[in-house]
Design a protein around this motif. Structure first.
Motif, PDB file in Angstrom:
ATOM      1  N   PHE A   9       0.833  -1.208   0.000  1.00 13.82           N
ATOM      2  CA  PHE A   9       0.000   0.000   0.000  1.00 13.82           C
ATOM      3  C   PHE A   9       0.866   1.256   0.000  1.00 13.82           C
ATOM      4  N   ARG A  10       2.020   1.201   0.677  1.00 12.61           N
ATOM      5  CA  ARG A  10       2.925   2.359   0.693  1.00 12.61           C
ATOM      6  C   ARG A  10       3.418   2.677  -0.710  1.00 12.61           C
ATOM      7  N   GLY A  11       3.681   1.653  -1.501  1.00 11.69           N
ATOM      8  CA  GLY A  11       4.106   1.861  -2.877  1.00 11.69           C
ATOM      9  C   GLY A  11       5.404   2.625  -2.980  1.00 11.69           C
ATOM     10  N   GLU A  12       5.420   3.671  -3.824  1.00 10.32           N
ATOM     11  CA  GLU A  12       6.641   4.437  -4.061  1.00 10.32           C
ATOM     12  C   GLU A  12       6.796   5.610  -3.098  1.00 10.32           C
ATOM     13  N   ARG A  13       5.884   5.752  -2.186  1.00 13.74           N
ATOM     14  CA  ARG A  13       6.040   6.841  -1.223  1.00 13.74           C
ATOM     15  C   ARG A  13       7.236   6.577  -0.314  1.00 13.74           C
ATOM     16  N   ARG A  14       7.937   7.662   0.045  1.00 18.66           N
ATOM     17  CA  ARG A  14       9.131   7.543   0.877  1.00 18.66           C
ATOM     18  C   ARG A  14       8.749   7.632   2.345  1.00 18.66           C
ATOM     19  N   MET A  15       9.374   6.787   3.159  1.00 15.05           N
ATOM     20  CA  MET A  15       9.115   6.813   4.597  1.00 15.05           C
ATOM     21  C   MET A  15      10.337   7.346   5.333  1.00 15.05           C
ATOM     22  N   HIS A  16      10.066   8.198   6.331  1.00 16.76           N
ATOM     23  CA  HIS A  16      11.105   8.720   7.213  1.00 16.76           C
ATOM     24  C   HIS A  16      10.731   8.375   8.647  1.00 16.76           C
ATOM     25  N   LEU A  17      11.736   8.124   9.468  1.00 20.33           N
ATOM     26  CA  LEU A  17      11.508   7.713  10.853  1.00 20.33           C
ATOM     27  C   LEU A  17      12.311   8.592  11.809  1.00 20.33           C
ATOM     28  N   LEU A  18      11.657   9.069  12.852  1.00 22.12           N
ATOM     29  CA  LEU A  18      12.329   9.831  13.896  1.00 22.12           C
ATOM     30  C   LEU A  18      12.264   9.050  15.200  1.00 22.12           C
ATOM     31  N   PRO A  19      13.401   8.885  15.890  1.00 22.51           N
ATOM     32  CA  PRO A  19      13.372   8.149  17.160  1.00 22.51           C
ATOM     33  C   PRO A  19      12.715   8.974  18.268  1.00 22.51           C
ATOM     34  N   THR A  20      11.979   8.301  19.130  1.00 21.79           N
ATOM     35  CA  THR A  20      11.399   8.916  20.307  1.00 21.79           C
ATOM     36  C   THR A  20      11.282   7.838  21.380  1.00 21.79           C
ATOM     37  N   ARG A  21      10.612   8.116  22.481  1.00 21.25           N
ATOM     38  CA  ARG A  21      10.428   7.135  23.552  1.00 21.25           C
ATOM     39  C   ARG A  21       8.980   7.191  24.016  1.00 21.25           C
ATOM     40  N   ALA A  22       8.422   6.017  24.299  1.00 25.57           N
ATOM     41  CA  ALA A  22       7.050   5.919  24.804  1.00 25.57           C
ATOM     42  C   ALA A  22       6.982   4.787  25.810  1.00 25.57           C
ATOM     43  N   ASN A  23       6.358   5.042  26.964  1.00 27.38           N
ATOM     44  CA  ASN A  23       6.173   3.991  27.976  1.00 27.38           C
ATOM     45  C   ASN A  23       7.496   3.338  28.368  1.00 27.38           C
ATOM     46  N   THR A  24       8.553   4.127  28.424  1.00 21.35           N
ATOM     47  CA  THR A  24       9.930   3.717  28.731  1.00 21.35           C
ATOM     48  C   THR A  24      10.517   2.802  27.661  1.00 21.35           C
ATOM     49  N   GLN A  25       9.874   2.694  26.513  1.00 22.19           N
ATOM     50  CA  GLN A  25      10.311   1.806  25.435  1.00 22.19           C
ATOM     51  C   GLN A  25      10.727   2.623  24.218  1.00 22.19           C
ATOM     52  N   PRO A  26      11.579   2.051  23.351  1.00 20.64           N
ATOM     53  CA  PRO A  26      11.945   2.766  22.124  1.00 20.64           C
ATOM     54  C   PRO A  26      10.746   2.891  21.196  1.00 20.64           C
ATOM     55  N   ALA A  27      10.678   4.019  20.506  1.00 16.87           N
ATOM     56  CA  ALA A  27       9.563   4.253  19.587  1.00 16.87           C
ATOM     57  C   ALA A  27      10.073   5.006  18.368  1.00 16.87           C
ATOM     58  N   LEU A  28       9.297   4.931  17.292  1.00 16.67           N
ATOM     59  CA  LEU A  28       9.650   5.584  16.038  1.00 16.67           C
ATOM     60  C   LEU A  28       8.442   6.344  15.522  1.00 16.67           C
ATOM     61  N   ALA A  29       8.613   7.628  15.261  1.00 17.08           N
ATOM     62  CA  ALA A  29       7.567   8.420  14.620  1.00 17.08           C
ATOM     63  C   ALA A  29       7.748   8.296  13.114  1.00 17.08           C
TER      64      ALA A  29
END
Length: 335
Positions: A264-284
């Motif tokens: 479904f994402r197809g040719e769209r580009r994805m970017h990820l920013l690191p963050t933290r949630a519930n004391t766990q690693p997370a990615l926006a």
């Protein structure tokens, strides 16, 4: 135990709003986290915190100092949350589905109202140790799996476990806060521990290994590489996406879902920013349409790592979350 300034208390009882704020400010963040654990939703926790503070303001003349101010506030907050959970239709969340045709899920998770909690809220907690009866550390007692487990048990059992095992209040204190007997508290606590089905001190990787796992996951996810993502998962890993109820467990089921999602994402580009949630690693996550100059929010992924693999992947819908996590609402596309 923090002592009450009787002059400030007297001014607050006389209607001085600034004095009241001075009294309750040291407890504001921990009460909000308590409401979040009870309700599983930051939105609901914010509402319940305001109700708690309003009830405390109106009822301050009835605070007779038989217990500490903190205990009195927790009593109000806990019972407000219990009232909310009893209210008809509070959990009537409109069922959502991914914006593509997903494969048949392994199961359906009824906890669709769950929201992640930014670690910045936890950093604002007072630097005080839990009471002597506590069995869980703050890190363990805010993980997504723990909060979701609380949502699956009867509310008074969840409240009992939080007050006793997380906050460390004594049995008699909890009985007074819940308006019940010490015997009833002990029985509810025993049932709650059995329902939660996990012991304190579960293995998490050290910080360096966790960062490496997240880096490898982010690279594979951004590249839409299903095989590389699956290599990082435990054999019993699961993937969910509140508020959609779809639940996928095991590498085969998760791989099937990821192929559909990446297609479904197809040719769209994805970017990820690191963050933290519930004391766990997370990615926006951010998606950029082909030829677009900006990438826009596409959801926050929270990862649960165990030893050297990823145990759980929970992807949350973007609406309202990026503001709470102090994340940008758009990213400029390189070039």
């Amino acid at each position: 135990m923090r002592k009450v300034d009787h002059r400030t208390l007297g001014l607050a009882r006389a209607g001085d709003e600034e004095a009241f704020r001075e009294l309750i400010e040291p407890y504001r963040h921990e009460l909000q986290v308590h409401c979040y654990r009870m309700l599983g939703s930051l939105t609901d926790a914010e509402d319940m915190l305001q109700e708690t503070l309003l009830a405390a303001w109106r009822g301050l003349s009835g605070f007779q100092e038989r217990a500490s101010l903190r205990t009195w506030l927790y009593r109000i907050a806990t019972n407000r949350c219990l009232n909310a959970l009893r209210a008809a239709g509070r959990r009537a969340v409109t069922e959502q589905s991914p914006p593509f045709e997903p494969p048949e899920p392994t199961g359906r998770d009824e906890i669709t109202w769950l929201q992640p909690c930014p670690d910045t809220l936890l950093e604002a907690l007072p630097d005080t140790a839990p009471g002597p009866e506590a069995r869980y550390q703050t890190v363990e007692a805010i993980e997504l799996a723990f909060v979701a487990g609380l949502q699956r048990m009867p509310p008074r059992q969840a409240a009992t476990l939080l007050l006793r095992d997380v906050l460390g209040f004594g049995t008699d204190e909890v009985a007074g806060m819940l308006g019940t007997s010490p015997t009833a508290v002990k029985g509810a606590l025993q049932r709650a521990r059995a329902a939660l089905g996990q012991e304190p001190g579960r293995a998490r990787p050290d910080a360096a290994l966790e960062r490496e796992l997240v880096r490898r996951f982010a690279e594979a996810f951004a590249a839409a590489d299903v095989d590389r993502v699956v290599e990082l998962l435990t054999d019993d890993a699961w993937l969910s996406m509140p508020p959609a109820p779809h639940h996928y467990q095991g590498p085969v089921a998760i791989a099937s879902f990821l192929r559909a999602a990446f297609g479904f994402r197809g040719e769209r580009r994805m970017h990820l920013l690191p963050t933290r949630a519930n004391t766990q690693p997370a990615l926006a996550t951010y998606l950029a349409e082909r030829g677009a100059r900006v990438a826009t929010p596409a959801g926050i992924i929270v990862l649960a790592a165990r030893t050297d693999r990823i145990k759980a992947v929970v992807r949350f819908h973007a609406e309202g979350l990026y503001r709470r996590f102090e994340l940008p609402e758009a990213l400029a596309e390189p070039g």
